[in-house]
Design a protein around this motif. Structure first.
Motif, PDB file in Angstrom:
ATOM      1  N   LEU A  81       0.853  -1.196   0.000  1.00 17.50           N
ATOM      2  CA  LEU A  81       0.000   0.000   0.000  1.00 17.50           C
ATOM      3  C   LEU A  81       0.887   1.243   0.000  1.00 17.50           C
ATOM      4  O   LEU A  81       1.865   1.306   0.754  1.00 17.50           O
ATOM      5  N   PRO A  82       0.567   2.243  -0.805  1.00 21.40           N
ATOM      6  CA  PRO A  82       1.412   3.448  -0.873  1.00 21.40           C
ATOM      7  C   PRO A  82       1.659   4.091   0.488  1.00 21.40           C
ATOM      8  O   PRO A  82       2.776   4.548   0.761  1.00 21.40           O
ATOM      9  N   GLU A  83       0.663   4.104   1.355  1.00 19.79           N
ATOM     10  CA  GLU A  83       0.841   4.741   2.668  1.00 19.79           C
ATOM     11  C   GLU A  83       1.762   3.963   3.604  1.00 19.79           C
ATOM     12  O   GLU A  83       2.193   4.476   4.631  1.00 19.79           O
ATOM     13  N   ASN A  84       2.094   2.713   3.246  1.00 25.26           N
ATOM     14  CA  ASN A  84       2.977   1.895   4.081  1.00 25.26           C
ATOM     15  C   ASN A  84       4.387   1.754   3.513  1.00 25.26           C
ATOM     16  O   ASN A  84       5.204   1.018   4.066  1.00 25.26           O
ATOM     17  N   LYS A  85       4.677   2.477   2.427  1.00 22.09           N
ATOM     18  CA  LYS A  85       6.003   2.390   1.807  1.00 22.09           C
ATOM     19  C   LYS A  85       7.088   2.748   2.821  1.00 22.09           C
ATOM     20  O   LYS A  85       6.990   3.748   3.517  1.00 22.09           O
ATOM     21  N   GLY A  86       8.086   1.873   2.934  1.00 22.47           N
ATOM     22  CA  GLY A  86       9.208   2.106   3.837  1.00 22.47           C
ATOM     23  C   GLY A  86       8.953   1.679   5.275  1.00 22.47           C
ATOM     24  O   GLY A  86       9.838   1.807   6.118  1.00 22.47           O
ATOM     25  N   LYS A  87       7.779   1.174   5.569  1.00 19.91           N
ATOM     26  CA  LYS A  87       7.457   0.731   6.924  1.00 19.91           C
ATOM     27  C   LYS A  87       7.766  -0.760   7.065  1.00 19.91           C
ATOM     28  O   LYS A  87       8.134  -1.425   6.108  1.00 19.91           O
ATOM     29  N   ILE A  88       7.621  -1.265   8.292  1.00 24.34           N
ATOM     30  CA  ILE A  88       7.791  -2.690   8.545  1.00 24.34           C
ATOM     31  C   ILE A  88       6.511  -3.239   9.169  1.00 24.34           C
ATOM     32  O   ILE A  88       5.741  -2.499   9.783  1.00 24.34           O
ATOM     33  N   ALA A  89       6.309  -4.533   8.994  1.00 24.78           N
ATOM     34  CA  ALA A  89       5.152  -5.209   9.592  1.00 24.78           C
ATOM     35  C   ALA A  89       5.687  -6.189  10.630  1.00 24.78           C
ATOM     36  O   ALA A  89       6.462  -7.079  10.307  1.00 24.78           O
ATOM     37  N   LEU A  90       5.293  -5.991  11.864  1.00 25.73           N
ATOM     38  CA  LEU A  90       5.720  -6.850  12.970  1.00 25.73           C
ATOM     39  C   LEU A  90       4.595  -7.799  13.345  1.00 25.73           C
ATOM     40  O   LEU A  90       3.420  -7.491  13.146  1.00 25.73           O
ATOM     41  N   PHE A  91       4.970  -8.946  13.921  1.00 24.26           N
ATOM     42  CA  PHE A  91       3.956  -9.851  14.444  1.00 24.26           C
ATOM     43  C   PHE A  91       3.236  -9.196  15.612  1.00 24.26           C
ATOM     44  O   PHE A  91       3.862  -8.661  16.529  1.00 24.26           O
ATOM     45  N   GLY A  92       1.913  -9.264  15.600  1.00 24.25           N
ATOM     46  CA  GLY A  92       1.110  -8.838  16.742  1.00 24.25           C
ATOM     47  C   GLY A  92       0.491 -10.035  17.429  1.00 24.25           C
ATOM     48  O   GLY A  92       0.068  -9.967  18.574  1.00 24.25           O
ATOM     49  N   GLY A  93       0.456 -11.173  16.699  1.00 25.50           N
ATOM     50  CA  GLY A  93      -0.096 -12.390  17.275  1.00 25.50           C
ATOM     51  C   GLY A  93      -0.218 -13.494  16.251  1.00 25.50           C
ATOM     52  O   GLY A  93      -0.201 -13.257  15.044  1.00 25.50           O
ATOM     53  N   ILE A  94      -0.307 -14.703  16.765  1.00 27.91           N
ATOM     54  CA  ILE A  94      -0.518 -15.893  15.942  1.00 27.91           C
ATOM     55  C   ILE A  94      -1.605 -16.704  16.647  1.00 27.91           C
ATOM     56  O   ILE A  94      -1.453 -17.038  17.827  1.00 27.91           O
ATOM     57  N   LYS A  95      -2.700 -16.989  15.938  1.00 28.79           N
ATOM     58  CA  LYS A  95      -3.793 -17.766  16.523  1.00 28.79           C
ATOM     59  C   LYS A  95      -4.085 -18.989  15.666  1.00 28.79           C
ATOM     60  O   LYS A  95      -3.908 -18.954  14.450  1.00 28.79           O
ATOM     61  N   ASN A  96      -4.577 -20.017  16.339  1.00 29.21           N
ATOM     62  CA  ASN A  96      -5.056 -21.227  15.649  1.00 29.21           C
ATOM     63  C   ASN A  96      -4.059 -21.785  14.651  1.00 29.21           C
ATOM     64  O   ASN A  96      -4.436 -22.209  13.563  1.00 29.21           O
ATOM     65  N   CYS A  97      -2.798 -21.803  15.022  1.00 25.91           N
ATOM     66  CA  CYS A  97      -1.752 -22.316  14.138  1.00 25.91           C
ATOM     67  C   CYS A  97      -1.720 -23.840  14.223  1.00 25.91           C
ATOM     68  O   CYS A  97      -1.614 -24.402  15.306  1.00 25.91           O
ATOM     69  N   LYS A  98      -1.809 -24.477  13.072  1.00 22.52           N
ATOM     70  CA  LYS A  98      -1.792 -25.935  12.986  1.00 22.52           C
ATOM     71  C   LYS A  98      -0.733 -26.377  11.986  1.00 22.52           C
ATOM     72  O   LYS A  98      -0.692 -25.883  10.860  1.00 22.52           O
ATOM     73  N   PHE A  99       0.102 -27.306  12.410  1.00 22.44           N
ATOM     74  CA  PHE A  99       1.120 -27.899  11.538  1.00 22.44           C
ATOM     75  C   PHE A  99       0.618 -29.273  11.122  1.00 22.44           C
ATOM     76  O   PHE A  99       0.376 -30.135  11.962  1.00 22.44           O
ATOM     77  N   LYS A 100       0.472 -29.491   9.818  1.00 22.21           N
ATOM     78  CA  LYS A 100      -0.158 -30.713   9.313  1.00 22.21           C
ATOM     79  C   LYS A 100       0.807 -31.674   8.640  1.00 22.21           C
ATOM     80  O   LYS A 100       0.508 -32.854   8.530  1.00 22.21           O
ATOM     81  N   LYS A 101       1.947 -31.174   8.162  1.00 18.79           N
ATOM     82  CA  LYS A 101       2.854 -32.005   7.375  1.00 18.79           C
ATOM     83  C   LYS A 101       4.255 -31.408   7.443  1.00 18.79           C
ATOM     84  O   LYS A 101       4.408 -30.202   7.586  1.00 18.79           O
ATOM     85  N   GLN A 102       5.278 -32.246   7.334  1.00 18.20           N
ATOM     86  CA  GLN A 102       6.659 -31.770   7.322  1.00 18.20           C
ATOM     87  C   GLN A 102       6.993 -31.153   5.955  1.00 18.20           C
ATOM     88  O   GLN A 102       6.444 -31.544   4.933  1.00 18.20           O
ATOM     89  N   VAL A 103       7.917 -30.197   5.994  1.00 20.00           N
ATOM     90  CA  VAL A 103       8.439 -29.592   4.768  1.00 20.00           C
ATOM     91  C   VAL A 103       9.912 -29.963   4.701  1.00 20.00           C
ATOM     92  O   VAL A 103      10.668 -29.713   5.637  1.00 20.00           O
ATOM     93  N   ARG A 104      10.297 -30.573   3.562  1.00 21.10           N
ATOM     94  CA  ARG A 104      11.643 -31.121   3.409  1.00 21.10           C
ATOM     95  C   ARG A 104      12.311 -30.518   2.175  1.00 21.10           C
ATOM     96  O   ARG A 104      11.652 -29.938   1.317  1.00 21.10           O
ATOM     97  N   PRO A 105      13.632 -30.669   2.063  1.00 19.90           N
ATOM     98  CA  PRO A 105      14.324 -30.180   0.868  1.00 19.90           C
ATOM     99  C   PRO A 105      13.689 -30.741  -0.406  1.00 19.90           C
ATOM    100  O   PRO A 105      13.304 -31.916  -0.458  1.00 19.90           O
ATOM    101  N   GLY A 106      13.542 -29.877  -1.399  1.00 23.18           N
ATOM    102  CA  GLY A 106      12.905 -30.259  -2.656  1.00 23.18           C
ATOM    103  C   GLY A 106      11.450 -29.848  -2.729  1.00 23.18           C
ATOM    104  O   GLY A 106      10.874 -29.801  -3.808  1.00 23.18           O
ATOM    105  N   ASP A 107      10.842 -29.546  -1.575  1.00 22.51           N
ATOM    106  CA  ASP A 107       9.455 -29.099  -1.565  1.00 22.51           C
ATOM    107  C   ASP A 107       9.355 -27.655  -2.060  1.00 22.51           C
ATOM    108  O   ASP A 107      10.283 -26.858  -1.890  1.00 22.51           O
TER     109      ASP A 107
END
Length: 142
Positions: free
Chosen positions: A77-103
Motif C-alpha cells: 500500500l502506498p501509505e505503508n512504503k518504507g514501513k515494517i510489519a511486525l507480528f502482533g499475534g498468531i492464533k489457531n496455528c496448525k502444523f499438518k505435514k513436514q516440509v523437506r528439501p525439494g518441496d
C-alpha cells in the motif's frame, strides 16, 4: 495476475538473506492478499542443525514465510512504503505435514480485517496442493 521477482519483493519488505523466506510473489493486491512461492533446498542455513540426518524446515520459519507473504500485501500500500510489519499475534496455528528439501511451498495470506496500523490475515502454506500450515496472523505496521 501481478507478479513480483525477488528484487521487487526486497523493495517492499525489509527482510534480507538469510531471513528472506519467499522467492516470488505469484499474485497480489495491495492491502488485500498475496500468494508467494518458496523453493526449499538443502542449502538453507537452518538445515545445518535442523536436523543434519533428517532435514525438516522449522515450523516457525514456515509461519515466518507466511508472515512475509502477508507483509507484502500490507506494505505494498502506498501509505505503508518504507514501513515494517511486525507480528502482533498468531492464533489457531496448525502444523499438518513436514516440509523437506525439494518441496515448493505455496504461501497465501488474505487480509481479512484492518484497523489503523493493525491487520489480521488468514494464512495457509501448501506443498503439492496439501496444507502443511494454517494460521491467523496479526500484523502491526510501523
Amino acid at each position: 495476475m501481478p507478479k513480483l521477482n525477488i528484487e521487487e519483493i526486497k523493495a517492499i519488505i525489509p527482510h534480507r538473506y538469510p531471513f528472506l523466506l519467499i522467492d516470488e510473489i505469484q499474485d497480489y493486491e495491495a492491502g488485500e492478499f498475496a500468494v508467494a512461492k518458496k523453493c526449499v533446498t538443502i542449502n538453507e542455513p537452518f538445515f545445518q542443525g535442523h536436523f543434519p540426518s533428517y532435514p525438516v524446515m522449522p515450523g516457525v520459519l514456515i509461519v515466518e514465510a507466511l508472515a512475509q507473504t502477508g507483509a507484502v500485501a500490507l506494505l505494498a500500500l502506498p501509505e505503508n512504503k518504507g514501513k515494517i510489519a511486525l507480528f502482533g499475534g498468531i492464533k489457531n496455528c496448525k502444523f499438518k505435514k513436514q516440509v523437506r528439501p525439494g518441496d515448493v511451498l505455496e504461501l497465501s495470506c488474505r487480509v481479512v480485517n484492518r484497523k489503523g496500523p493493525v491487520g489480521i490475515g488468514e494464512a495457509e502454506a501448501k506443498v503439492d496442493g496439501k496444507t502443511v500450515v494454517k494460521a491467523e496472523l496479526t500484523f502491526a505496521v510501523q
